[in-house]
Design a protein around this motif. Structure first.
Motif, short mmCIF file in Angstrom:
data_model
loop_
_atom_site.label_atom_id
_atom_site.label_comp_id
_atom_site.label_asym_id
_atom_site.label_seq_id
_atom_site.Cartn_x
_atom_site.Cartn_y
_atom_site.Cartn_z
N GLY A 1 111.02 -32.52 -1.50
CA GLY A 1 110.46 -31.48 -1.67
C GLY A 1 108.97 -31.54 -1.62
N ALA A 2 108.36 -30.29 -1.64
CA ALA A 2 106.91 -30.14 -1.16
C ALA A 2 106.01 -31.17 -2.09
N VAL A 3 105.39 -32.11 -1.92
CA VAL A 3 104.35 -32.79 -2.60
C VAL A 3 103.17 -33.03 -1.73
N THR A 4 101.90 -32.36 -2.42
CA THR A 4 100.69 -32.47 -2.02
C THR A 4 99.85 -32.99 -3.07
N PRO A 5 98.46 -33.42 -2.82
CA PRO A 5 97.69 -34.04 -4.00
C PRO A 5 97.40 -32.89 -4.96
N LEU A 6 97.68 -31.55 -4.70
CA LEU A 6 97.56 -30.50 -5.86
C LEU A 6 98.80 -30.38 -6.70
N SER A 7 99.94 -31.16 -6.43
CA SER A 7 100.98 -31.22 -7.19
C SER A 7 100.90 -31.78 -8.49
N LYS A 8 99.73 -32.55 -8.71
CA LYS A 8 99.40 -33.39 -10.22
C LYS A 8 98.10 -33.30 -10.38
N THR A 9 97.58 -33.50 -11.58
CA THR A 9 96.39 -33.90 -12.09
C THR A 9 95.95 -35.24 -11.68
N MET A 10 94.66 -35.56 -11.95
CA MET A 10 94.33 -36.69 -11.64
C MET A 10 95.13 -37.87 -12.48
N ILE B 1 96.85 -44.79 -1.09
CA ILE B 1 97.86 -43.51 -1.23
C ILE B 1 97.23 -42.94 -2.82
N ASN B 2 97.03 -43.66 -3.82
CA ASN B 2 96.79 -43.18 -5.05
C ASN B 2 95.46 -42.53 -5.19
N GLN B 3 94.55 -43.29 -4.46
CA GLN B 3 93.08 -42.91 -4.48
C GLN B 3 92.99 -41.40 -3.75
N PHE B 4 93.61 -41.43 -2.75
CA PHE B 4 93.64 -39.96 -1.69
C PHE B 4 94.32 -38.95 -2.59
N LEU B 5 95.25 -39.17 -3.43
CA LEU B 5 95.93 -38.23 -4.17
C LEU B 5 95.06 -37.70 -5.58
N PHE B 6 94.64 -38.85 -6.22
CA PHE B 6 93.80 -38.70 -7.24
C PHE B 6 92.40 -37.87 -6.80
N ASP B 7 91.84 -38.33 -5.83
CA ASP B 7 90.61 -37.64 -5.39
C ASP B 7 90.66 -36.09 -5.04
N HIS B 8 92.07 -35.68 -4.84
CA HIS B 8 92.11 -34.37 -4.09
C HIS B 8 93.01 -33.59 -5.10
N ALA B 9 93.63 -34.22 -6.35
CA ALA B 9 94.24 -33.46 -7.22
C ALA B 9 93.98 -32.29 -7.75
N VAL B 10 94.57 -31.36 -8.48
CA VAL B 10 94.38 -30.10 -8.67
C VAL B 10 93.21 -29.91 -9.72
N ASP B 11 93.04 -30.93 -10.39
CA ASP B 11 91.77 -30.93 -11.38
C ASP B 11 90.56 -31.54 -10.91
N ASP C 1 87.17 -32.37 -8.21
CA ASP C 1 86.04 -31.48 -7.54
C ASP C 1 86.27 -31.38 -6.30
N GLN C 2 87.42 -31.84 -5.68
CA GLN C 2 87.62 -31.69 -4.19
C GLN C 2 89.27 -31.52 -4.01
N PRO C 3 89.90 -30.39 -4.80
CA PRO C 3 91.13 -30.38 -4.54
C PRO C 3 91.52 -29.61 -3.08
N GLU C 4 92.53 -30.58 -2.71
CA GLU C 4 93.18 -30.10 -1.25
C GLU C 4 94.54 -30.33 -1.06
N THR C 5 95.39 -29.78 -0.06
CA THR C 5 96.66 -29.91 0.25
C THR C 5 96.37 -31.37 1.32
N CYS C 6 97.34 -31.49 1.95
CA CYS C 6 97.34 -32.77 2.86
C CYS C 6 96.98 -32.52 4.10
N GLY C 7 96.97 -31.40 4.59
CA GLY C 7 96.43 -30.84 5.80
C GLY C 7 97.41 -30.81 6.66
#
Length: 104
Positions: free
Chosen positions: A49-58, A86-96, A98-104
């Motif tokens: 399924g679709a998972v991006t950093p925006l899928s979860k909060t930090m 990987i955790n750091q990337f997902l955490f840094d760009h989570a939905v909450d 200051d730099q939310p993003e998809t994986c691109g």
């Protein structure tokens, strides 16, 4: 005198946070690893399924990695530092973050 104290406190705080960041994950490497190894299963319509950093909060990303919640043995090919990256990337760009993003 007060300005000197504030400046010293600011420098100490910066030094401490910089030292902690060195021991953490590398978000640039984490993004590379995520795109190279995870995106094939974590896109719309794929098995994971679709998972991006925006899928979860930090906090949710940290808990996910802390609890080792990935099903199966998908993480068996990663070293401890890779998972931290990987955790750091997902955490840094989570939905909450200051730099939310998809994986691109």
């Amino acid at each position: 005198m007060m300005k000197k104290i504030m400046l010293i406190m600011l420098l100490v705080a910066f030094t401490v946070t910089s030292a902690l960041a060195v021991d953490g994950g590398n978000p640039r490497k984490g993004k590379y690893l995520f795109k190279k190894n995870c995106k094939s299963c974590h896109t719309e319509g794929a098995e994971g399924g679709a998972v991006t950093p925006l899928s979860k909060t930090m906090a949710q990303w940290d808990k996910f990695f802390e609890d080792n919640k990935h099903p199966g043995d998908a993480w068996s090919n990663f070293g401890e530092q890779d998972l931290l990256d990987i955790n750091q990337f997902l955490f840094d760009h989570a939905v909450d973050s200051d730099q939310p993003e998809t994986c691109g």
